[in-house]
Design a protein around this motif. Structure first.
Motif, mmCIF file in Angstrom:
data_model
loop_
_atom_site.group_PDB
_atom_site.id
_atom_site.type_symbol
_atom_site.label_atom_id
_atom_site.label_comp_id
_atom_site.label_asym_id
_atom_site.label_seq_id
_atom_site.Cartn_x
_atom_site.Cartn_y
_atom_site.Cartn_z
ATOM 1 N N PRO A 297 0.824 -1.221 0.000
ATOM 2 C CA PRO A 297 0.000 0.000 0.000
ATOM 3 C C PRO A 297 0.852 1.263 0.000
ATOM 4 O O PRO A 297 2.004 1.258 0.438
ATOM 5 C CB PRO A 297 -0.809 -0.130 1.298
ATOM 6 C CG PRO A 297 -0.005 -1.044 2.162
ATOM 7 C CD PRO A 297 0.668 -2.010 1.237
ATOM 8 N N ALA A 298 0.249 2.345 -0.477
ATOM 9 C CA ALA A 298 0.957 3.624 -0.562
ATOM 10 C C ALA A 298 0.732 4.487 0.668
ATOM 11 O O ALA A 298 1.504 5.413 0.923
ATOM 12 C CB ALA A 298 0.509 4.383 -1.815
ATOM 13 N N ASP A 299 -0.310 4.205 1.421
ATOM 14 C CA ASP A 299 -0.683 5.030 2.565
ATOM 15 C C ASP A 299 0.124 4.636 3.799
ATOM 16 O O ASP A 299 0.264 3.447 4.111
ATOM 17 C CB ASP A 299 -2.184 4.849 2.847
ATOM 18 C CG ASP A 299 -2.638 5.659 4.042
ATOM 19 O OD1 ASP A 299 -2.679 6.896 3.928
ATOM 20 O OD2 ASP A 299 -2.932 5.037 5.082
ATOM 21 N N VAL A 300 0.653 5.629 4.503
ATOM 22 C CA VAL A 300 1.483 5.361 5.679
ATOM 23 C C VAL A 300 0.717 4.561 6.727
ATOM 24 O O VAL A 300 1.248 3.592 7.298
ATOM 25 C CB VAL A 300 2.031 6.671 6.282
ATOM 26 C CG1 VAL A 300 2.686 6.418 7.637
ATOM 27 C CG2 VAL A 300 3.022 7.326 5.336
ATOM 28 N N ASP A 301 -0.515 4.924 6.999
ATOM 29 C CA ASP A 301 -1.289 4.209 8.011
ATOM 30 C C ASP A 301 -1.506 2.752 7.624
ATOM 31 O O ASP A 301 -1.454 1.860 8.481
ATOM 32 C CB ASP A 301 -2.634 4.899 8.239
ATOM 33 C CG ASP A 301 -2.487 6.232 8.961
ATOM 34 O OD1 ASP A 301 -1.468 6.422 9.653
ATOM 35 O OD2 ASP A 301 -3.393 7.088 8.819
ATOM 36 N N ALA A 302 -1.753 2.503 6.347
ATOM 37 C CA ALA A 302 -1.921 1.119 5.894
ATOM 38 C C ALA A 302 -0.602 0.359 5.996
ATOM 39 O O ALA A 302 -0.570 -0.814 6.392
ATOM 40 C CB ALA A 302 -2.438 1.094 4.459
ATOM 41 N N LEU A 303 0.491 1.009 5.663
ATOM 42 C CA LEU A 303 1.808 0.378 5.760
ATOM 43 C C LEU A 303 2.125 -0.011 7.205
ATOM 44 O O LEU A 303 2.729 -1.055 7.468
ATOM 45 C CB LEU A 303 2.883 1.321 5.225
ATOM 46 C CG LEU A 303 2.962 1.450 3.694
ATOM 47 C CD1 LEU A 303 3.690 2.723 3.301
ATOM 48 C CD2 LEU A 303 3.656 0.220 3.104
ATOM 49 N N LEU A 304 1.691 0.811 8.138
ATOM 50 C CA LEU A 304 1.975 0.546 9.545
ATOM 51 C C LEU A 304 1.242 -0.681 10.082
ATOM 52 O O LEU A 304 1.588 -1.190 11.149
ATOM 53 C CB LEU A 304 1.618 1.773 10.396
ATOM 54 C CG LEU A 304 2.581 2.962 10.277
ATOM 55 C CD1 LEU A 304 2.003 4.198 10.946
ATOM 56 C CD2 LEU A 304 3.940 2.619 10.866
ATOM 57 N N THR A 305 0.240 -1.160 9.363
ATOM 58 C CA THR A 305 -0.463 -2.371 9.801
ATOM 59 C C THR A 305 0.287 -3.638 9.400
ATOM 60 O O THR A 305 -0.057 -4.726 9.869
ATOM 61 C CB THR A 305 -1.880 -2.435 9.196
ATOM 62 O OG1 THR A 305 -1.791 -2.623 7.771
ATOM 63 C CG2 THR A 305 -2.666 -1.159 9.495
ATOM 64 N N LEU A 306 1.306 -3.518 8.565
ATOM 65 C CA LEU A 306 2.042 -4.688 8.095
ATOM 66 C C LEU A 306 3.016 -5.181 9.168
ATOM 67 O O LEU A 306 3.606 -4.374 9.891
ATOM 68 C CB LEU A 306 2.815 -4.354 6.820
ATOM 69 C CG LEU A 306 1.987 -3.923 5.614
ATOM 70 C CD1 LEU A 306 2.894 -3.492 4.470
ATOM 71 C CD2 LEU A 306 1.070 -5.067 5.165
ATOM 72 N N PRO A 307 3.204 -6.492 9.271
ATOM 73 C CA PRO A 307 4.128 -7.034 10.270
ATOM 74 C C PRO A 307 5.540 -6.478 10.095
ATOM 75 O O PRO A 307 6.088 -6.460 8.985
ATOM 76 C CB PRO A 307 4.106 -8.545 9.983
ATOM 77 C CG PRO A 307 2.810 -8.781 9.291
ATOM 78 C CD PRO A 307 2.547 -7.548 8.481
ATOM 79 N N GLY A 308 6.113 -6.005 11.188
ATOM 80 C CA GLY A 308 7.496 -5.547 11.158
ATOM 81 C C GLY A 308 7.736 -4.203 10.527
ATOM 82 O O GLY A 308 8.885 -3.773 10.420
ATOM 83 N N VAL A 309 6.691 -3.509 10.098
ATOM 84 C CA VAL A 309 6.857 -2.198 9.473
ATOM 85 C C VAL A 309 6.597 -1.112 10.505
ATOM 86 O O VAL A 309 5.482 -0.956 10.996
ATOM 87 C CB VAL A 309 5.910 -2.018 8.267
ATOM 88 C CG1 VAL A 309 6.000 -0.591 7.720
ATOM 89 C CG2 VAL A 309 6.265 -3.022 7.180
ATOM 90 N N GLY A 310 7.640 -0.366 10.839
ATOM 91 C CA GLY A 310 7.529 0.711 11.806
ATOM 92 C C GLY A 310 7.403 2.062 11.140
ATOM 93 O O GLY A 310 7.268 2.172 9.912
ATOM 94 N N ALA A 311 7.489 3.111 11.944
ATOM 95 C CA ALA A 311 7.252 4.468 11.451
ATOM 96 C C ALA A 311 8.229 4.873 10.363
ATOM 97 O O ALA A 311 7.835 5.447 9.339
ATOM 98 C CB ALA A 311 7.324 5.452 12.617
ATOM 99 N N TYR A 312 9.517 4.583 10.557
ATOM 100 C CA TYR A 312 10.497 4.972 9.535
ATOM 101 C C TYR A 312 10.257 4.216 8.234
ATOM 102 O O TYR A 312 10.204 4.806 7.147
ATOM 103 C CB TYR A 312 11.935 4.724 10.014
ATOM 104 C CG TYR A 312 12.894 4.811 8.846
ATOM 105 C CD1 TYR A 312 13.280 6.045 8.338
ATOM 106 C CD2 TYR A 312 13.334 3.661 8.193
ATOM 107 C CE1 TYR A 312 14.097 6.135 7.225
ATOM 108 C CE2 TYR A 312 14.150 3.728 7.084
ATOM 109 C CZ TYR A 312 14.534 4.968 6.600
ATOM 110 O OH TYR A 312 15.327 5.047 5.485
#
Length: 307
Positions: free
Chosen positions: A105-120
Motif C-alpha cells: 500500500p501507498a498510505d502510511v497508516d496502511a503500511l503501519l499495519t504490516l508485520p514488522g513495518v515501523g514508522a520509519y
C-alpha cells in the motif's frame, strides 16, 4: 538552512551526485523497496545490494516469498545480520499476498499495519516508491538537520515528534520535489555530512548553522564501540550457519562443536534462537531452521533442551 534556503542547491546536487543504488532505479516496486529498507536497517549498503538483487530475482512479488518456507528465507538472508528481519519480511509477504493482492500500500497508516513495518519504514516506502510528501528521518537526516539547522555537532537523543517536525519544515510543498528532498537529505548525511568527518568543502548547502558557529564539538558522551567477537550474537551466527548449510535437521552434537569452549554461552545462544522462532527443535531432539523441522516442539529453556 531553512525551508527554501538551500533547497535548490541540495536538489541539484542530489540529481548530479546521488549514488546509483539498485533500489533507486526505474521500475522498482513498493515490495522491492520495502525489502531494501528492512535489509538496510543496521547494515551497510555494500553488504545489502548484492543480497537485495538476489532476492528481487527470486521473490519479485510478495506471493513468491510467501510460497517459500521461513527456512528458505533465513538461508537466503545469509550474513546480513539480525535475522529476525528475514522472518518479519516473510510474515509481511504472507499478509501482502493474502490481504493486499500482492501490492504494497501507498498510505502510511496502511503500511503501519504490516508485520514488522515501523514508522520509519512506512514513511520511507510511501516516499521513495509513491512520492508521498512525508518526512523520512534516519540517523543521517537527523545529523544533517542538527548541524545545518540547529548548529549542533550531533542530533542527541531521538525525539519522534521533534525530528519529524524539523524535517517536515524543510520539505517543499510540491510532492515530487519533497520526495527528492527527503532522499537528498539522507544522501547528504551518508556521503558528505558524515558522523566521522564532515566534508564541508563539498557540501552543496549555501549556509550551515554549525559552520557559522565555528563547528562546536559534540557534547555527547562517546559512544561505546560494540564488539562482535565473543558475543552471543557471534555464537548465534555460528549456530545458524550450521543449520543454513544443512539439508535436513541436525543432531545437537553438530551444534555443540562450533562453540565448545563456553557451553553455557552456547546453550544461551541456542535457547534464544528457539525463543525468537529462528530455529526449531523436533520431538526426537534434532534442530532445523524455522519451518524445516519435521516435528518441531515448543521452545525450551537451556536446562531442558535436548543435549
Amino acid at each position: 538552512m531553512s525551508k527554501g534556503n538551500g533547497t535548490e542547491e541540495l536538489l541539484e546536487w542530489y540529481r548530479g551526485n546521488a549514488r546509483d543504488l539498485p533500489w533507486r532505479r526505474p521500475g522498482v516496486t513498493g515490495w522491492q523497496i520495502l525489502m531494501s529498507e528492512v535489509m538496510l536497517q543496521q547494515t551497510p549498503v555494500s553488504r545489502v545490494a548484492p543480497i537485495w538483487e538476489q532476492w528481487v530475482a527470486r521473490w519479485p512479488v510478495p506471493s513468491a516469498m510467501a510460497a517459500s518456507s521461513q527456512g528458505e528465507v533465513l538461508r537466503a538472508w545469509g550474513k546480513l545480520g539480525y535475522p529476525r528481519r528475514a522472518l518479519r519480511l516473510h510474515e509481511c509477504a504472507r499478509v501482502l499476498a493474502a490481504e493486499f493482492d500482492d501490492v504494497v500500500p501507498a498510505d502510511v497508516d496502511a503500511l503501519l499495519t504490516l508485520p514488522g513495518v515501523g514508522a520509519y519504514t512506512a514513511r520511507a516506502v510511501a516516499c521513495f516508491c509513491y512520492g508521498a510528501r512525508v518526512p523520512v528521518v534516519d540517523t543521517n537526516v537527523r545529523r544533517v538537520v542538527a548541524r545545518a539547522v540547529h548548529g549542533l555537532a550531533d542530533a542527541g537523543n531521538p525525539s519522534t515528534t521533534r525530528d519529524l517536525a524539523d524535517v517536515e519544515a524543510l520539505l517543499p510543498t510540491d510532492m515530487a520535489r519533497a520526495a527528492t528532498m527527503s532522499a537528498a537529505l539522507m544522501e547528504l548525511g551518508a556521503v558528505i555530512c558524515t558522523a566521522r568527518a564532515a566534508d564541508c568543502a563539498r557540501c552543496p548547502l549555501p549556509d550551515c548553522a554549525w559552520v557559522d558557529a565555528g563547528k562546536p564539538p559534540s557534547t555527547a558522551a562517546p559512544k561505546k564501540v560494540q564488539k562482535f567477537e565473543g558475543t552471543d550474537r557471534q555464537v548465534r551466527g555460528k549456530l545458524l550457519d550450521v543449520l543454513r548449510a544443512a539439508s535436513a535437521a541436525v543432531e545437537r552434537a553438530r551444534l555443540d562443536i562450533v562453540w565448545s569452549h563456553d557451553p553455557a554461552q552456547r546453550d544461551r545462544a541456542l535457547d534464544s534462537l528457539l525463543v525468537d522462532g529462528l530455529i526449531e527443535q523436533t520431538e526426537d531432539g534434532l534442530f532445523a531452521l524455522a519451518g524445516e523441522g519435521a516435528q518441531p516442539s515448543p521452545p525450551r529453556n537451556s536446562s531442558t533442551a535436548t543435549r
